[in-house]
Design a protein around this motif. Structure first.
Motif: not given
Length: 441
Positions: A310, A354, A389, A394, A403, A407-408, A411-412
């Motif tokens: 990650w 990421p 996390k 990521r 994930c 989650d994404f 994250m993004y």
């Protein structure tokens, strides 16, 4: 002549952690043949997955539909010596590209650990190395061509189809089929690698200083101990030399290690001792190697393995690693193989990178599979994911993770933008599979 497919081909990834039986397996030799496969897929309502070297330790390349292996589309199409750029077919393996670049006095400025991978696969999965001034490998891409689900070829760069270009450099195999890639190279160079022992406290307390001292700095932490091996790689004019030997690398570092790890599946309490013993045996003195860059960047991943990797914000490195260490100390039954590999990468603007909009630290954990045997790892995996996390991590797209879309989305920042581009280019989901459904649905 129509393109010929094969039935009954079994695909398995390199780590033998995932496999599948595609309905048809194709090895096209031209763009026309790739288009034919897509026409058939549209007529028969089949899904399509492109596969390269099969090195991803997850099921990202698996399908029960049509599988396209791009290995026969592997030519160097153009070398622009003035711009130091090379255009290649997407199926070329990096291991075949290096000698071609050598001939022209060129090199890629950064590479991952493995070169038995295709150019399109390397960028599509967000492959990275280390070096805080260097981005992930996809940041070296200056242009690419993409064949969409409806058979249209898009030329993509910062000046043409720029939104698709921003998405397609880390494409996950879900936007279409990458046909060609243009890479920004640098003049050929040699690297000196120096590795030396240290402690976790020293490295974490002096992280900024290490990052300034070496262009490609990384370190290996040996869980269940304070031991660290620091690795510097830097430009050099020294002649190639090596301090490695078959005896230490293979007889000890491979065969003995595999035997001891296998033994530890019956006696897990041995793992901490194995980690400390191998640090003392193989990493407790300074070693130097120098060679042409691609020979220093790449090394053999000798064991079948499960890995997680990650990316967290660079400034969280110390906190996250100390928390992982504290977790292992608090739960003596949770064992962790060496090494935890820690690398650093510059931020970028690629939608699903990421490292999107932040300099990052990658923290790679590993559990080997000695003689193919699975080692209990789920407690370690879950604790690691929870810590990652917590610090805004990521996951690496090629590696296993748990994930989902929720989650994404957190994250993004540009996740919805990527989804809109994907839905526009592939409205029927031709390029999806079960891995990608968890990402997008």
């Amino acid at each position: 002549m129509p393109v010929h497919g094969h039935k009954g081909v079994q695909f398995q990834n390199w780590a033998k952690t995932y496999g599948c039986c595609p309905e048809m397996y194709y090895q096209p030799t031209s763009v026309e043949e790739v288009k034919e496969v897509l026409t058939l897929a549209r007529q028969q309502n089949k899904r399509v997955k492109v596969v390269g070297g099969g090195h991803s330790p997850s099921d990202i390349a698996c399908t029960d539909g049509f599988m396209i292996h791009m290995g026969k589309m592997n030519r160097v199409l153009q070398v622009d010596k003035e711009k130091k750029q090379v255009t290649v077919e997407a199926g070329i393996f990096l291991s075949d590209l290096h000698p071609q670049l050598d001939k022209h006095g060129l090199a890629l400025s950064n590479l991952g650990a493995v070169s038995d991978v295709t150019v399109a696969g390397v960028i599509g999965s967000g492959t990275h190395n280390t070096g805080i001034k260097h981005g992930i490998l996809a940041t070296q891409v200056v242009a690419l061509t993409l064949l969409t689900a409806d058979g249209i070829v898009l030329e993509c760069s910062e000046s043409s189809n720029a939104d698709v270009f921003q998405a397609a450099r880390v494409h996950l195999g879900c936007l279409g089929i990458i046909l060609t890639v243009t890479l920004q190279c640098v003049p050929q160079f040699h690297l000196q690698e120096t590795s030396f022992p240290s402690t976790l406290k020293e490295v974490l307390d002096n992280l900024d200083s290490h990052l300034k001292k070496s262009e490609y700095f990384r370190f290996l932490w040996f869980p269940h101990s304070e031991n660290v091996s620091v690795i510097y790689q830097d430009h050099t004019s020294k002649a190639p030399s090596s301090s490695t030997s078959w005896f230490w690398d293979y007889a000890i570092g491979f065969y003995l290690l595999e035997l001891l790890l296998w033994t530890s599946t019956f006696l897990p309490c041995l793992v901490g001792w194995i980690n400390r013993f191998f640090f003392w045996l193989l990493f407790n003195c300074t070693k130097e190697n120098s060679n042409i860059s691609h020979k220093i960047f790449t090394y053999e991943c000798r064991f079948k393995q499960h890995v997680q990797d990650w990316a967290i914000p660079r400034e969280k490195t110390k906190e996250a690693l100390l928390e992982l260490k504290a977790m292992l100390e608090a739960h003596p039954k949770v064992v962790a193989h060496y090494p935890v590999e820690v690398r650093f990468t510059r931020g970028d603007d690629i939608l699903l990178s990421p490292c999107f909009q932040r300099d990052s630290c990658y923290m790679n954990i590993i559990m080997y599979r000695p003689y193919g045997k699975d080692v209990p790892r789920l407690d370690y995996w879950l604790a690691y994911e929870t810590i990652m996390k917590k610090f805004g991590g990521r996951p690496h797209w090629a590696k296993a993770h748990n994930c989902t879309r929720k989650d994404f989305e957190k994250m993004y920042p540009s996740f919805s933008k990527f989804c809109a581009i994907r839905e526009r280019l592939d409205p029927t989901g031709m390029f999806l599979n079960s891995y990608l459904e968890k990402v997008f649905y």
